[in-house]
Scaffold this active site. Structure first.
Site, short mmCIF file in Angstrom:
data_model
loop_
_atom_site.label_atom_id
_atom_site.label_comp_id
_atom_site.label_asym_id
_atom_site.label_seq_id
_atom_site.Cartn_x
_atom_site.Cartn_y
_atom_site.Cartn_z
N GLN A 146 3.22 -9.90 13.49
CA GLN A 146 3.78 -7.95 13.85
C GLN A 146 2.05 -6.82 14.31
O GLN A 146 1.62 -6.34 15.15
CB GLN A 146 4.85 -7.15 13.53
CG GLN A 146 3.58 -6.06 12.26
CD GLN A 146 4.45 -5.55 11.61
OE1 GLN A 146 6.18 -6.18 10.83
NE2 GLN A 146 4.41 -4.63 11.85
N ASN A 196 0.72 -1.30 -0.10
CA ASN A 196 0.15 -0.37 0.15
C ASN A 196 1.18 0.92 0.42
O ASN A 196 0.56 1.77 0.40
CB ASN A 196 -1.18 0.36 0.99
CG ASN A 196 -2.26 0.99 1.03
OD1 ASN A 196 -2.11 2.45 1.60
ND2 ASN A 196 -2.40 1.16 -0.23
N LEU A 197 1.57 1.21 -0.84
CA LEU A 197 2.89 2.07 -1.10
C LEU A 197 2.41 3.90 -1.38
O LEU A 197 1.20 4.10 -2.04
CB LEU A 197 4.06 1.83 -1.89
CG LEU A 197 4.55 0.05 -1.94
CD1 LEU A 197 5.16 0.21 -2.80
CD2 LEU A 197 5.44 0.96 -0.39
N HIS A 257 6.98 6.37 1.21
CA HIS A 257 7.54 5.33 1.10
C HIS A 257 8.37 5.43 -0.09
O HIS A 257 10.02 4.61 -0.27
CB HIS A 257 6.71 3.48 0.40
CG HIS A 257 5.91 3.11 1.66
ND1 HIS A 257 4.83 3.19 1.54
CD2 HIS A 257 6.23 2.08 2.96
CE1 HIS A 257 3.75 2.41 3.14
NE2 HIS A 257 4.84 2.30 3.64
N ASP A 317 7.65 5.48 12.31
CA ASP A 317 8.04 5.25 13.10
C ASP A 317 8.97 4.84 14.27
O ASP A 317 10.25 4.09 13.89
CB ASP A 317 7.33 3.43 12.28
CG ASP A 317 6.28 3.10 11.76
OD1 ASP A 317 5.47 3.78 12.14
OD2 ASP A 317 6.61 3.42 10.00
O1 PAF Z 1 7.35 -0.28 8.93
C1 PAF Z 1 6.50 -1.18 7.97
O2 PAF Z 1 5.97 -1.38 7.32
C2 PAF Z 1 6.77 -2.78 9.09
O3 PAF Z 1 6.68 -2.89 10.27
C3 PAF Z 1 8.41 -3.73 8.48
C4 PAF Z 1 10.02 -2.51 9.07
C5 PAF Z 1 7.57 -4.13 7.35
C6 PAF Z 1 7.84 -5.30 8.51
O4 PAF Z 1 6.43 -5.88 8.48
#
Ligand code: PAF
Length: 282
Positions: free
Chosen positions: A61, A32-33, A37, A152
């Site tokens: 996660q 979902n760029l 990104h 993040d």
């Molecule tokens: O930041 C993210 O999109 C995710 O936490 C990552 C680093 C791709 C790990 O799944």
């Protein structure tokens, strides 16, 4: 762009390129760029010869009540975006490839201390999932340089610590936060905001900036600055997870002698939980 799902196949290609002296750059993503990104990919391009992206929505996660099923999956659009900026390889593994035994894995990576603060308080398992999948991706793709976004910030710090602590031969670079016109940090989760919520969400950045201005003007009563900020966000309709003034080097609560400060916030606006932060140098 070569799109490869098989880990052995992509690893073989990348090892051949490394042996030929090429520097491999990696941007791990969950797809979902958006422009945020793409800015990480562009930054990586200036530090490597061969640029690899990965798209994998990592189930490990996400907590039990989180948005794994709803997480936007837009592979065809993502491919077009990556092709338009000349990314060389895209790795798109499946759950069975990454977690052949399911997410109740035999081996996981646990980073201590940094993972206990901020997002770790309400998402206790989250960073174990992040560190584990990133480690798996590193082992498959063997990057020389990796860029993580500062939106993040805690994730970036944790993965940086992991690489240092485990002597991984990888350079970690931090990419700046890219924002929407109203200041809202770009995130895949912004698409869950209604137009009205998106307008209100701009208050997150404004509140962080107002807090930063107070700190820069000499205020050190961090506890009450945090409370004021939380109140201001609640008045705008946010449900605040945390608003914290931290030491930017270890994410512990800032003391009045700290000179590198991070203001970090997580708050729900309607459905999505939004993150933002700001580094303040005193
Ligand atoms: O930041 C993210 O999109 C995710 O936490 C990552 C680093 C791709 C790990 O799944």
């Amino acid at each position: 762009m070569k799109i490869i799902q098989n880990p052995h196949e992509i690893q073989k290609d990348l090892i051949t390129l490394k042996k030929a002296g090429k520097k491999i750059g990696l941007i791990p993503t969950m797809g979902n760029l958006h422009r945020g990104h793409l800015s990480l990919f562009k930054l990586a391009q200036t530090h490597c010869d061969v640029l690899v992206g990965s798209i994998f929505v990592n189930p490990m996660q996400f907590g039990a009540n989180e948005d794994l099923d709803k997480y936007p999956r837009t592979l065809n659009d993502d491919i077009k975006k990556l092709e338009s900026i000349n990314v060389d390889y895209l790795f798109t593994p499946t759950n069975d490839i990454i977690y052949p035994l399911g997410t109740n894995v035999n081996t996981s990576i646990e980073v201590n201390r940094l993972t206990e603060r901020l997002c770790g308080e309400t998402r206790p398992e989250h960073f174990r999932g992040v560190a584990t999948v990133v480690n798996i991706l590193f082992n498959i793709l063997r990057p020389d340089v990796v860029v993580f976004g500062k939106k993040d910030y805690q994730q970036y710090m944790i993965l940086n610590a992991m690489v240092k602590d485990l002597f991984m031969p990888i350079e970690i670079i931090a990419g700046e936060i890219i924002r929407e016109e109203n200041g809202l940090a770009m995130s895949s989760r912004n698409k869950f905001l209604s137009i009205e919520e998106k307008q209100k969400a701009a208050e997150l950045r404004k509140t962080i900036l107002a807090t930063a201005a107070q700190i820069e003007s000499g205020k050190r009563n961090y506890g009450s600055l945090q409370q004021e900020a939380i109140q201001r966000l609640q008045n705008k309709g946010f449900k605040v997870d945390y608003f914290e003034i931290c030491n930017a080097l270890d994410l512990e609560k800032a003391t009045d002698t700290d000179s590198q400060i991070l203001i970090a916030c997580a708050a729900w606006m309607g459905q999505p939980r939004l993150l933002d932060n700001l580094e303040v140098e005193l």
